[in-house]
Design a protein around this motif. Structure first.
Motif, PDB file in Angstrom:
ATOM      1  N   LEU A  55      17.617 -27.395 -26.270  1.00  0.00           N
ATOM      2  CA  LEU A  55      17.632 -26.863 -24.911  1.00  0.00           C
ATOM      3  C   LEU A  55      18.789 -25.897 -24.674  1.00  0.00           C
ATOM      4  CD1 LEU A  55      16.628 -30.075 -22.936  1.00  0.00           C
ATOM      5  CD2 LEU A  55      15.175 -28.129 -23.528  1.00  0.00           C
ATOM      6  N   ALA A  56      19.737 -25.849 -25.598  1.00  0.00           N
ATOM      7  CA  ALA A  56      20.833 -24.888 -25.500  1.00  0.00           C
ATOM      8  C   ALA A  56      20.474 -23.555 -26.175  1.00  0.00           C
ATOM      9  CB  ALA A  56      22.096 -25.465 -26.129  1.00  0.00           C
ATOM     10  N   GLN A  57      19.406 -23.544 -26.967  1.00  0.00           N
ATOM     11  CA  GLN A  57      18.980 -22.311 -27.638  1.00  0.00           C
ATOM     12  C   GLN A  57      18.309 -21.376 -26.642  1.00  0.00           C
ATOM     13  OE1 GLN A  57      16.489 -23.055 -31.041  1.00  0.00           O
ATOM     14  NE2 GLN A  57      17.723 -24.794 -31.703  1.00  0.00           N
ATOM     15  N   ARG A  58      18.503 -20.077 -26.838  1.00  0.00           N
ATOM     16  CA  ARG A  58      17.882 -19.102 -25.940  1.00  0.00           C
ATOM     17  C   ARG A  58      17.065 -18.068 -26.713  1.00  0.00           C
ATOM     18  NH1 ARG A  58      20.272 -19.620 -20.952  1.00  0.00           N
ATOM     19  NH2 ARG A  58      19.756 -17.524 -20.262  1.00  0.00           N
ATOM     20  N   THR A  59      17.141 -18.100 -28.040  1.00  0.00           N
ATOM     21  CA  THR A  59      16.396 -17.142 -28.848  1.00  0.00           C
ATOM     22  C   THR A  59      14.943 -17.578 -28.943  1.00  0.00           C
ATOM     23  OG1 THR A  59      18.365 -16.684 -30.168  1.00  0.00           O
ATOM     24  CG2 THR A  59      16.240 -16.041 -31.118  1.00  0.00           C
ATOM     25  N   PRO A  60      13.993 -16.707 -28.581  1.00  0.00           N
ATOM     26  CA  PRO A  60      12.572 -17.071 -28.704  1.00  0.00           C
ATOM     27  C   PRO A  60      12.238 -17.505 -30.121  1.00  0.00           C
ATOM     28  CG  PRO A  60      12.820 -15.098 -27.392  1.00  0.00           C
ATOM     29  CD  PRO A  60      14.176 -15.394 -27.964  1.00  0.00           C
ATOM     30  N   SER A  61      11.507 -18.613 -30.238  1.00  0.00           N
ATOM     31  CA  SER A  61      11.251 -19.186 -31.559  1.00  0.00           C
ATOM     32  C   SER A  61      10.142 -20.220 -31.503  1.00  0.00           C
ATOM     33  CB  SER A  61      12.521 -19.854 -32.102  1.00  0.00           C
ATOM     34  OG  SER A  61      12.926 -20.898 -31.233  1.00  0.00           O
ATOM     35  N   LEU A  62       9.656 -20.572 -32.701  1.00  0.00           N
ATOM     36  CA  LEU A  62       8.757 -21.711 -32.885  1.00  0.00           C
ATOM     37  C   LEU A  62       9.132 -22.386 -34.185  1.00  0.00           C
ATOM     38  CD1 LEU A  62       6.230 -23.443 -32.217  1.00  0.00           C
ATOM     39  CD2 LEU A  62       4.905 -21.803 -33.582  1.00  0.00           C
ATOM     40  N   SER A  63       9.514 -23.656 -34.103  1.00  0.00           N
ATOM     41  CA  SER A  63       9.718 -24.467 -35.301  1.00  0.00           C
ATOM     42  C   SER A  63       8.745 -25.633 -35.217  1.00  0.00           C
ATOM     43  CB  SER A  63      11.161 -24.964 -35.402  1.00  0.00           C
ATOM     44  OG  SER A  63      11.472 -25.802 -34.301  1.00  0.00           O
ATOM     45  N   ALA A  64       8.097 -25.928 -36.356  1.00  0.00           N
ATOM     46  CA  ALA A  64       7.081 -26.981 -36.358  1.00  0.00           C
ATOM     47  C   ALA A  64       6.674 -27.296 -37.789  1.00  0.00           C
ATOM     48  CB  ALA A  64       5.849 -26.546 -35.558  1.00  0.00           C
ATOM     49  N   ASN A  65       5.926 -28.378 -37.939  1.00  0.00           N
ATOM     50  CA  ASN A  65       5.260 -28.685 -39.195  1.00  0.00           C
ATOM     51  C   ASN A  65       3.801 -28.262 -39.068  1.00  0.00           C
ATOM     52  OD1 ASN A  65       7.566 -29.897 -40.317  1.00  0.00           O
ATOM     53  ND2 ASN A  65       7.101 -31.819 -39.294  1.00  0.00           N
ATOM     54  N   LYS A 106      11.954 -27.570 -19.970  1.00  0.00           N
ATOM     55  CA  LYS A 106      12.957 -26.894 -19.144  1.00  0.00           C
ATOM     56  C   LYS A 106      12.510 -25.459 -18.903  1.00  0.00           C
ATOM     57  CE  LYS A 106      17.774 -25.258 -19.624  1.00  0.00           C
ATOM     58  NZ  LYS A 106      18.946 -25.226 -20.510  1.00  0.00           N
ATOM     59  N   THR A 107      12.885 -24.901 -17.759  1.00  0.00           N
ATOM     60  CA  THR A 107      12.689 -23.476 -17.482  1.00  0.00           C
ATOM     61  C   THR A 107      13.979 -22.923 -16.883  1.00  0.00           C
ATOM     62  OG1 THR A 107      11.829 -23.840 -15.248  1.00  0.00           O
ATOM     63  CG2 THR A 107      10.200 -23.739 -17.034  1.00  0.00           C
ATOM     64  N   GLU A 108      14.201 -21.630 -17.112  1.00  0.00           N
ATOM     65  CA  GLU A 108      15.389 -20.988 -16.547  1.00  0.00           C
ATOM     66  C   GLU A 108      15.109 -19.507 -16.350  1.00  0.00           C
ATOM     67  OE1 GLU A 108      19.889 -19.824 -17.972  1.00  0.00           O
ATOM     68  OE2 GLU A 108      19.045 -21.717 -18.695  1.00  0.00           O
ATOM     69  N   GLU A 109      15.352 -19.028 -15.140  1.00  0.00           N
ATOM     70  CA  GLU A 109      15.194 -17.605 -14.871  1.00  0.00           C
ATOM     71  C   GLU A 109      16.462 -16.869 -15.280  1.00  0.00           C
ATOM     72  OE1 GLU A 109      12.878 -15.635 -11.397  1.00  0.00           O
ATOM     73  OE2 GLU A 109      14.982 -15.708 -10.776  1.00  0.00           O
ATOM     74  N   ILE A 110      16.288 -15.729 -15.956  1.00  0.00           N
ATOM     75  CA  ILE A 110      17.424 -14.911 -16.379  1.00  0.00           C
ATOM     76  C   ILE A 110      17.235 -13.488 -15.858  1.00  0.00           C
ATOM     77  CG2 ILE A 110      17.909 -16.284 -18.440  1.00  0.00           C
ATOM     78  CD1 ILE A 110      16.497 -14.081 -20.079  1.00  0.00           C
ATOM     79  N   ILE A 111      18.317 -12.760 -15.780  1.00  0.00           N
ATOM     80  CA  ILE A 111      18.283 -11.359 -15.364  1.00  0.00           C
ATOM     81  C   ILE A 111      18.631 -10.496 -16.565  1.00  0.00           C
ATOM     82  CG2 ILE A 111      19.165  -9.629 -13.756  1.00  0.00           C
ATOM     83  CD1 ILE A 111      17.971 -11.866 -12.198  1.00  0.00           C
ATOM     84  N   GLN A 112      17.733  -9.595 -16.939  1.00  0.00           N
ATOM     85  CA  GLN A 112      17.948  -8.675 -18.047  1.00  0.00           C
ATOM     86  C   GLN A 112      18.519  -7.358 -17.539  1.00  0.00           C
ATOM     87  OE1 GLN A 112      17.898 -10.597 -20.591  1.00  0.00           O
ATOM     88  NE2 GLN A 112      16.247  -9.803 -21.844  1.00  0.00           N
ATOM     89  N   GLU A 113      18.780  -6.436 -18.468  1.00  0.00           N
ATOM     90  CA  GLU A 113      19.247  -5.105 -18.092  1.00  0.00           C
ATOM     91  C   GLU A 113      18.258  -4.466 -17.124  1.00  0.00           C
ATOM     92  OE1 GLU A 113      20.069  -2.614 -21.438  1.00  0.00           O
ATOM     93  OE2 GLU A 113      21.084  -4.221 -22.506  1.00  0.00           O
ATOM     94  N   ARG A 132      13.284 -12.431 -15.928  1.00  0.00           N
ATOM     95  CA  ARG A 132      12.453 -13.076 -16.941  1.00  0.00           C
ATOM     96  C   ARG A 132      12.627 -14.586 -16.846  1.00  0.00           C
ATOM     97  NH1 ARG A 132      12.623  -9.303 -22.378  1.00  0.00           N
ATOM     98  NH2 ARG A 132      12.142  -7.340 -21.333  1.00  0.00           N
ATOM     99  N   MET A 133      11.686 -15.306 -17.438  1.00  0.00           N
ATOM    100  CA  MET A 133      11.736 -16.764 -17.424  1.00  0.00           C
ATOM    101  C   MET A 133      11.742 -17.273 -18.857  1.00  0.00           C
ATOM    102  SD  MET A 133      11.749 -19.473 -15.414  1.00  0.00           S
ATOM    103  CE  MET A 133      11.004 -19.063 -13.839  1.00  0.00           C
ATOM    104  N   ILE A 134      12.738 -18.108 -19.184  1.00  0.00           N
ATOM    105  CA  ILE A 134      12.758 -18.776 -20.484  1.00  0.00           C
ATOM    106  C   ILE A 134      12.151 -20.162 -20.290  1.00  0.00           C
ATOM    107  CG2 ILE A 134      14.179 -19.628 -22.377  1.00  0.00           C
ATOM    108  CD1 ILE A 134      16.199 -17.483 -21.740  1.00  0.00           C
ATOM    109  N   VAL A 135      11.264 -20.530 -21.223  1.00  0.00           N
ATOM    110  CA  VAL A 135      10.563 -21.816 -21.146  1.00  0.00           C
ATOM    111  C   VAL A 135      10.751 -22.554 -22.469  1.00  0.00           C
ATOM    112  CG1 VAL A 135       8.360 -22.965 -20.711  1.00  0.00           C
ATOM    113  CG2 VAL A 135       8.846 -20.760 -19.624  1.00  0.00           C
ATOM    114  N   TRP A 136      11.227 -23.793 -22.391  1.00  0.00           N
ATOM    115  CA  TRP A 136      11.396 -24.637 -23.565  1.00  0.00           C
ATOM    116  C   TRP A 136      10.230 -25.618 -23.608  1.00  0.00           C
ATOM    117  CZ3 TRP A 136      15.257 -22.581 -20.716  1.00  0.00           C
ATOM    118  CH2 TRP A 136      16.347 -22.017 -21.383  1.00  0.00           C
TER     119      TRP A 136
END
Length: 199
Positions: free
Chosen positions: A32-42, A149-156, A161-165
């Motif tokens: 939940l501390a990561q902010r880089t878009p990603s997918l980890s899975a088996n 978790k969700t968090e709204e962020i402000i870009q340049e 934008r919305m980050i969704v975990w």
């Protein structure tokens, strides 16, 4: 001192049965501390860790208008997020149900924390994977993902934008030939754009 620590750990572990250890919810603090878009899975027997970045995966975000009307001022939208390898042989897509982005309560409801039903229509969350050039789509009728978790962020440029975990515990995907792809222990960080009407 080392012997004392080992003894304490041994006693602690002896107090837990195997079932209790399996039933414990993992600690998602680091995820939940990561902010880089990603997918980890088996994926079946293979582990993947697809991440956005230089010489890694490319990110595609945006939305389409849900009622066929074009233009950025149309509030009824379907938001989409994808990560793709350069040659597009490997990628995944995460799509939200259509929602009225001019209604903050509707947006909040769609992006609320908790389990979400997957499906194939514009009114449901959708998820698919392209692995080694082959598409795999949701094959079950009662499959779910969980927004943690969700968090709204402000870009340049003041762009919101919305980050969704997202946690993907166990999904069964299927290709056009009926071959199954099992997605287990998945964790996804998605970045969305268009969740709110902006001037």
């Amino acid at each position: 001192m080392k012997q004392l620590i080992i003894l304490i750990l041994t006693i602690s572990l002896m107090g837990c049965t195997e079932n209790e250890m399996e039933d414990r919810e993992p600690n998602y603090t680091l995820f939940l501390a990561q902010r880089t878009p990603s997918l980890s899975a088996n994926l079946n027997s293979q582990s993947i860790n697809w991440r956005y970045g230089f010489q890694e995966y490319q990110m595609i975000i945006g939305y389409c208008n849900a009622n066929g009307v074009s233009g950025t001022k149309e509030p009824l939208r379907i938001l989409n997020f994808e990560l793709s390898s350069d040659d597009t042989s490997n990628k995944f897509s995460f799509t939200l149900p259509k929602m009225d982005t001019s209604d903050p309560n509707e947006v909040k409801s769609v992006l609320s924390i908790g389990q979400k039903q997957l499906g194939h229509s514009d009114n449901q969350f959708q998820f698919y994977i392209r692995k080694d050039g082959i598409y795999y789509f949701n094959s079950g009728s009662n499959q779910k993902i969980e927004i943690l978790k969700t968090e709204e962020i402000i870009q340049e440029g003041n762009q919101k934008r919305m980050i969704v975990w997202v946690k993907i515990k166990n999904l069964e995907l299927e290709n056009s030939n009926g071959y199954k792809l099992h997605v287990k222990n998945g964790l996804m960080v998605a970045e969305l754009y268009g969740h709110i009407m902006e001037n």
